[in-house]
Scaffold this active site. Structure first.
Site, short mmCIF file in Angstrom:
data_model
loop_
_atom_site.label_atom_id
_atom_site.label_comp_id
_atom_site.label_asym_id
_atom_site.label_seq_id
_atom_site.Cartn_x
_atom_site.Cartn_y
_atom_site.Cartn_z
N HIS A 265 0.78 -1.23 0.00
CA HIS A 265 0.00 0.00 0.00
C HIS A 265 0.81 1.28 0.00
O HIS A 265 0.35 2.33 0.46
CB HIS A 265 -0.96 0.01 1.19
CG HIS A 265 -2.09 -0.98 1.01
ND1 HIS A 265 -3.20 -1.00 1.80
CD2 HIS A 265 -2.26 -1.97 0.10
CE1 HIS A 265 -4.01 -1.97 1.40
NE2 HIS A 265 -3.46 -2.58 0.38
N ASP A 297 -0.34 -2.99 -6.19
CA ASP A 297 -0.79 -3.75 -5.01
C ASP A 297 -1.42 -5.07 -5.47
O ASP A 297 -2.59 -5.31 -5.30
CB ASP A 297 -1.82 -2.89 -4.26
CG ASP A 297 -2.35 -3.58 -3.01
OD1 ASP A 297 -1.60 -4.39 -2.44
OD2 ASP A 297 -3.50 -3.31 -2.63
#
Ligand code: RNT
Ligand code: ZN
Length: 421
Positions: A265, A297
């Protein structure tokens, strides 16, 4: 390898580690006591069982691949988890999302969930000596379809999600009490904007207000802890996420909540291993979402790479492993899903073992005396130490397959169980 060979290799390794002041028995014992939270969502590509044929939608996350045999219901998922757990050494918790409720075939909306809908999970966890961690599900729902939940401009939609958050905390409290183990509830809201927003502040104010309302019920921290997970961007939320790292970090510090650090993240060259020591003194604890981002991600299966090793080193070197809750967060539908669990989780444990087999005190002393030559030489030498012999011994002690033997079990299960789905 025979048990005798494993034992013999271990004795040699033990001597070698003892020469640098590392007690391998102690490392193995410590490793056995570190719980790892195994995420249920790897078993069915984050679909959940809210409705027949439920699938992941929205939230800006994606499970790619179409490997056959995914779990289609709770029984299958629990069966798969049991199989995976039988191949994993050490203590575990199972990490559940609210969308994995047991509603007996009758649709229950998110604001209506209660412990009743998770009783079968609690019973199952008790039977399998597992703890439970929990997550409200702020995606795969019509009221989240425009990418906003707790920061939605519509008060009624916010209210709906606030009720969901509150309900999840109560469920977690009951789970924690029933199992006698703390349940960590992780709040990840995908709220964000595809294109550049004008007002960056408004939604952040709203989400903080919503969270304050959710957390206004004071629950016993012995059984229930809350954490907040930030994110840089998601698919469809490329320009702005309400819960950026700064928002979550500041909120966690201000409100005494756990911070959840997900390895995928942050910016591509930014690593969570360095953040552990940076924030640990300012929050009551950390939750890690150990994942592996590849270019984005992507939630690839965790492998024993440099960053995983660095994460484990920080968990151990910071000296407060009990403050750091280790959760896994990957989902790969392109390979056998059970194998994904086993590979990722065993890699996490291997990284922890390597960290525990380090003469940390000695290395710190070299550092303080500014003997950086010796420090570098030592760190490099350590890389070829016989950790594998300790790993095999640890697996043997834990009564799980050593080496690649676990793969035969997974293949057998695939043939006998998964192929029939
Ligand atoms: C998404 C977050 C979040 C989810 C799970 C399913 O980017 O990482 O933690 O993966 O809640
Ligand atoms: Zn995550």
């Amino acid at each position: 390898m025979s048990e005798k060979q494993i034992q013999k290799a271990y004795e040699l390794a033990k001597d070698k580690y003892a020469q640098i002041g590392v007690d391998t028995d102690k490392a193995v014992n410590m490793l056995s006591d570190i719980p790892v939270s195994l995420h249920c969502w790897q078993g069915d590509d984050v679909g959940g069982f809210e409705q027949a044929g439920a699938e992941l939608s929205g939230g800006g996350i994606q499970a790619t691949g179409n490997y056959p045999g995914k779990a289609r219901n709770l029984d299958e998922l629990r069966g798969d988890l049991e199989m995976a757990l039988s191949l994993l050494p050490g203590k575990y918790k199972v990490n559940l999302h609210a969308s994995y409720l047991d509603n007996g075939g009758k649709f229950i909306d998110r604001d209506q969930v209660t412990i009743e809908h998770f009783q079968s999970w609690v019973d199952w966890a008790g039977e399998n000596d597992l703890g439970i961690d929990f997550n409200p599900t702020f995606f795969s729902h019509p009221k989240a379809s425009d990418g906003l939940t707790l920061s939605h401009p519509d008060k009624n939609i916010r209210k709906f999600w606030i009720e969901h958050g509150k309900a999840c905390r109560q469920i977690a409290l009951e789970m924690g009490k029933a199992l006698g183990k703390t349940c960590v509830v992780n709040f990840w809201m995908p709220d964000g904007q595809k294109d550049t927003p004008v007002d960056r502040k408004g939604p952040r104010k709203l989400i903080a207000e919503s969270l304050d309302e959710i957390f206004s019920d004071e629950l016993d921290e012995k059984f229930e802890l809350d954490s907040l997970e930030s994110k840089l961007f998601g698919i469809g939320a490329e320009s702005y996420t309400v819960c950026s790292h700064e928002v979550c970090l500041c909120y966690a510090v201000a409100r005494n909540k756990l911070l959840c650090l997900d390895a995928g993240h942050f910016h591509p060259t930014e690593v969570i291993s360095d953040k552990i020591s940076a924030v640990l003194d300012y929050v009551p604890g950390l939750l890690l979402h150990v994942s592996r981002p590849v270019r984005w991600d992507s939630d690839h299966v965790v492998i024993l790479d440099d960053e995983l090793r660095a994460i484990a080193q920080q968990i151990i070197r910071c000296g407060e492993p009990e403050k750091i809750h280790i959760g896994l967060d990957f989902f790969d539908a392109s390979i056998n899903r059970l194998a994904a669990w086993v590979i990722g989780t065993r890699s996490m444990r291997k990284a922890l073992l390597l960290a525990l087999l380090e003469p940390t005190q000695k290395l710190k002393e070299l550092e303080i005396s500014m003997d950086y030559t010796n420090r570098l030489a030592m760190l490099e030498e350590l890389k070829m130490f016989p950790a594998n012999a300790v790993w095999d011994y640890y697996c043997m002690q834990a009564d799980v397959p050593t080496g690649l033997d676990w793969l035969d079990e997974v293949k057998k299960y695939e043939k006998e169980v998964l192929a029939a789905r």
